[in-house]
Design an enzyme around this catalytic site. Structure first.
Site, PDB file in Angstrom:
ATOM      1  N   CYS A 106       0.826  -1.224   0.000  1.00  0.00           N
ATOM      2  CA  CYS A 106       0.000   0.000   0.000  1.00  0.00           C
ATOM      3  C   CYS A 106       0.856   1.270   0.000  1.00  0.00           C
ATOM      4  O   CYS A 106       0.362   2.339  -0.345  1.00  0.00           O
ATOM      5  CB  CYS A 106      -0.944   0.013   1.199  1.00  0.00           C
ATOM      6  SG  CYS A 106      -2.117  -1.343   1.171  1.00  0.00           S
ATOM      7  N   ASN A 129     -10.124  -0.362  -0.645  1.00  0.00           N
ATOM      8  CA  ASN A 129      -8.663  -0.199  -0.553  1.00  0.00           C
ATOM      9  C   ASN A 129      -8.037  -0.723  -1.855  1.00  0.00           C
ATOM     10  O   ASN A 129      -8.077  -1.918  -2.119  1.00  0.00           O
ATOM     11  CB  ASN A 129      -8.155  -0.986   0.664  1.00  0.00           C
ATOM     12  CG  ASN A 129      -6.654  -0.851   0.874  1.00  0.00           C
ATOM     13  OD1 ASN A 129      -5.935  -0.396  -0.013  1.00  0.00           O
ATOM     14  ND2 ASN A 129      -6.195  -1.259   2.036  1.00  0.00           N
ATOM     15  N   HIS A 136      -3.718   7.403   1.982  1.00  0.00           N
ATOM     16  CA  HIS A 136      -4.035   6.049   1.512  1.00  0.00           C
ATOM     17  C   HIS A 136      -5.399   5.666   2.071  1.00  0.00           C
ATOM     18  O   HIS A 136      -5.696   5.902   3.245  1.00  0.00           O
ATOM     19  CB  HIS A 136      -2.959   5.077   1.991  1.00  0.00           C
ATOM     20  CG  HIS A 136      -3.340   3.644   1.814  1.00  0.00           C
ATOM     21  ND1 HIS A 136      -3.774   3.145   0.610  1.00  0.00           N
ATOM     22  CD2 HIS A 136      -3.375   2.603   2.690  1.00  0.00           C
ATOM     23  CE1 HIS A 136      -4.055   1.845   0.745  1.00  0.00           C
ATOM     24  NE2 HIS A 136      -3.822   1.505   2.001  1.00  0.00           N
TER      25      HIS A 136
HETATM   26  N1  ACO Z   1     -18.916  -9.321   7.780  1.00  0.00           N
HETATM   27  C1  ACO Z   1     -19.514  -9.634   8.940  1.00  0.00           C
HETATM   28  N2  ACO Z   1     -18.857  -9.987  10.050  1.00  0.00           N
HETATM   29  C2  ACO Z   1     -17.493 -10.008   9.960  1.00  0.00           C
HETATM   30  C3  ACO Z   1     -16.813  -9.696   8.777  1.00  0.00           C
HETATM   31  C4  ACO Z   1     -17.585  -9.361   7.666  1.00  0.00           C
HETATM   32  N3  ACO Z   1     -17.014  -9.021   6.477  1.00  0.00           N
HETATM   33  N4  ACO Z   1     -15.494  -9.822   9.020  1.00  0.00           N
HETATM   34  C5  ACO Z   1     -15.343 -10.175  10.297  1.00  0.00           C
HETATM   35  N5  ACO Z   1     -16.557 -10.312  10.871  1.00  0.00           N
HETATM   36  C6  ACO Z   1     -16.866 -10.657  12.245  1.00  0.00           C
HETATM   37  C7  ACO Z   1     -15.788 -11.507  12.875  1.00  0.00           C
HETATM   38  O1  ACO Z   1     -15.967 -12.861  12.574  1.00  0.00           O
HETATM   39  C8  ACO Z   1     -16.020 -11.229  14.361  1.00  0.00           C
HETATM   40  O2  ACO Z   1     -17.082 -11.997  14.802  1.00  0.00           O
HETATM   41  P1  ACO Z   1     -17.065 -12.654  16.284  1.00  0.00           P
HETATM   42  O3  ACO Z   1     -16.985 -11.492  17.224  1.00  0.00           O
HETATM   43  O4  ACO Z   1     -18.358 -13.393  16.324  1.00  0.00           O
HETATM   44  O5  ACO Z   1     -15.832 -13.507  16.311  1.00  0.00           O
HETATM   45  C9  ACO Z   1     -16.477  -9.764  14.368  1.00  0.00           C
HETATM   46  O6  ACO Z   1     -16.906  -9.474  13.024  1.00  0.00           O
HETATM   47  C10 ACO Z   1     -15.388  -8.806  14.768  1.00  0.00           C
HETATM   48  O7  ACO Z   1     -14.226  -9.099  14.034  1.00  0.00           O
HETATM   49  P2  ACO Z   1     -12.925  -8.279  14.212  1.00  0.00           P
HETATM   50  O8  ACO Z   1     -11.850  -8.833  13.332  1.00  0.00           O
HETATM   51  O9  ACO Z   1     -12.646  -8.146  15.678  1.00  0.00           O
HETATM   52  O10 ACO Z   1     -13.403  -6.853  13.646  1.00  0.00           O
HETATM   53  P3  ACO Z   1     -12.691  -5.479  13.740  1.00  0.00           P
HETATM   54  O11 ACO Z   1     -13.517  -4.557  14.499  1.00  0.00           O
HETATM   55  O12 ACO Z   1     -11.236  -5.601  14.123  1.00  0.00           O
HETATM   56  O13 ACO Z   1     -12.731  -5.021  12.222  1.00  0.00           O
HETATM   57  C11 ACO Z   1     -11.324  -4.848  10.290  1.00  0.00           C
HETATM   58  C12 ACO Z   1     -12.055  -5.795  11.237  1.00  0.00           C
HETATM   59  C13 ACO Z   1     -12.334  -4.007   9.539  1.00  0.00           C
HETATM   60  C14 ACO Z   1     -10.521  -5.703   9.317  1.00  0.00           C
HETATM   61  C15 ACO Z   1     -10.394  -3.947  11.135  1.00  0.00           C
HETATM   62  O14 ACO Z   1      -9.579  -4.705  11.972  1.00  0.00           O
HETATM   63  C16 ACO Z   1      -9.537  -3.083  10.286  1.00  0.00           C
HETATM   64  O15 ACO Z   1     -10.008  -2.201   9.592  1.00  0.00           O
HETATM   65  N6  ACO Z   1      -8.198  -3.281  10.304  1.00  0.00           N
HETATM   66  C17 ACO Z   1      -7.310  -2.557   9.453  1.00  0.00           C
HETATM   67  C18 ACO Z   1      -7.040  -3.423   8.311  1.00  0.00           C
HETATM   68  C19 ACO Z   1      -6.805  -2.679   7.046  1.00  0.00           C
HETATM   69  O16 ACO Z   1      -7.266  -1.597   6.806  1.00  0.00           O
HETATM   70  N7  ACO Z   1      -6.070  -3.346   6.195  1.00  0.00           N
HETATM   71  C20 ACO Z   1      -5.818  -2.832   4.904  1.00  0.00           C
HETATM   72  C21 ACO Z   1      -4.464  -3.160   4.495  1.00  0.00           C
HETATM   73  S1  ACO Z   1      -3.288  -2.277   5.401  1.00  0.00           S
HETATM   74  C22 ACO Z   1      -3.563  -0.741   5.056  1.00  0.00           C
HETATM   75  O17 ACO Z   1      -3.898  -0.436   3.944  1.00  0.00           O
HETATM   76  C23 ACO Z   1      -3.372   0.227   6.138  1.00  0.00           C
END
Ligand code: ACO
Length: 324
Positions: free
Chosen positions: A114, A281, A251
């Site tokens: 990224c 993204n 980004h």
């Molecule tokens: N739809 C529905 N439910 C989902 C999904 C989905 N797509 N994905 C995960 N869940 C569920 C999980 O199973 C979990 O359920 P549970 O509590 O029953 O186990 C619940 O949602 C919470 O999951 P978490 O992983 O704890 O969710 P979180 O609040 O951390 O959000 C996310 C996840 C959106 C990926 C977040 O961590 C995030 O944005 N991280 C940054 C990642 C990023 O932006 N990466 C891009 C590449 S790096 C960059 O560009 C900076």
């Protein structure tokens, strides 16, 4: 007097096929509500069968060159930032170079996930400042949809395909923050975090491309800290403050990361260019795509101060301060 790399053209290309959260939820166990609330993403563009990263890059590159009024014979360097090349080798930049019709100039890919486009911008800017080239086409292009695990709902909903490009041209500057052009770039990497965001394969390991794997919470935690730090070093290096910044062009990973970074920096939300809702993204393509959006809709104007920042796999992160 010093040499500055002035952005004289910007362009972008997005595949025609738009997939909304509602459509995605028909094949992935997710909902529009979950994706919107956690990420701000509403839709993403997905490349058609037979449409490759090079095709997106060529369209974006041509659009940037058209805006700059630049003919191929005036181009001195071509860089494509991508994590999703057409082939393992040669570089995707080679295909773009052939299509643009400028044989002989250096053309190569940069891979910093990224952060790739900021790495490519810094590379081109330094070649220009050294006097080795007078112009460069800096493209970010990705078809991330090709290496997503569509059974992993926590990652596949986050990404999209697209390309953005900028033409840089050498110009004389005074060496102050009033100059037009790239004022400074700041690059970082910390390979200790290699496995937090990675493809679980490659030429030398599995002889496959692998699929994208991400520990989302850890990425989030590091992103907020690293983005704020690199944004600060960009303004500090130029003796300006966040109040001087006209537009934050970040980004586009996740609207919660965008919001919390802007808040940490004291930059008002109406000074942030946001495209993550429409593009998701797009990795190395996301900053030039956002820049193009801001320029083409008339928000970003010549002479304005732009702060760009990014963070991605590696980890890699970095920033650029640019007077457009
Ligand atoms: N739809 C529905 N439910 C989902 C999904 C989905 N797509 N994905 C995960 N869940 C569920 C999980 O199973 C979990 O359920 P549970 O509590 O029953 O186990 C619940 O949602 C919470 O999951 P978490 O992983 O704890 O969710 P979180 O609040 O951390 O959000 C996310 C996840 C959106 C990926 C977040 O961590 C995030 O944005 N991280 C940054 C990642 C990023 O932006 N990466 C891009 C590449 S790096 C960059 O560009 C900076």
């Amino acid at each position: 007097m010093i040499i500055r790399s002035v952005m004289t053209g910007v362009g972008s290309y997005l595949p025609q096929n738009v997939v909304s959260n509602a459509e995605l939820s028909k094949r992935v166990d997710t909902t529009d509500e979950w994706i919107t609330e956690r990420t701000g993403i509403k839709q993403r563009h997905i490349a058609a069968e037979g449409q490759f990263t090079s095709h997106l890059a060529i369209e974006a590159g041509r659009a940037a060159m058209a805006m700059a009024g630049m003919t191929p014979d005036k181009l001195d360097m071509l860089i494509v930032a991508t994590t999703t090349p057409d082939n393992t080798f040669p570089a995707t930049a080679a295909k773009v170079q052939a299509a643009i019709g400028r044989p002989g100039i250096p053309a190569f890919d940069v891979q910093a996930v990224c952060s790739g486009w900021i790495y490519a911008l810094a590379t081109a800017d330094n070649f220009i400042k050294a006097g080795q080239v007078k112009s460069a086409l800096v493209i970010g292009a990705e078809t991330l949809s090709r290496f997503l695990d569509w059974t992993d709902r926590s990652s596949c909903v986050l990404f999209g395909d697209g390309a953005g490009a900028v033409v840089l041209q050498a110009a004389q500057g005074q060496g102050t923050s009033a100059d037009r052009g790239v004022l400074s770039t700041h690059l970082h990497s910390d390979g200790r975090y290699f496995d937090i965001l990675q493809a679980d394969g490659g030429v030398s390991t599995t002889q496959t491309t692998g699929l994208l794997r991400m520990k989302g919470k850890e990425v989030f935690r590091h992103a907020v800290v690293n983005l704020a730090e690199t944004a600060r070093e960009a303004v500090d290096a130029n003796g300006v403050t966040f109040a001087d910044v006209d537009w934050l062009v970040p980004h586009q990973a996740n609207s919660r990361i965008l919001d919390s970074t802007a808040e940490k920096l004291g930059i008002s939300p109406d000074k942030v260019i946001i495209t993550v809702d429409k593009h998701a993204n797009t990795s190395a393509a996301s900053i030039p795509l956002a820049l193009n959006q801001g320029v083409k809709d008339g928000r970003i104007k010549p002479g304005q101060l732009l702060l760009m920042e990014t963070m991605g796999g590696g980890f890699t992160w970095g920033s650029a301060l640019v007077r457009f």
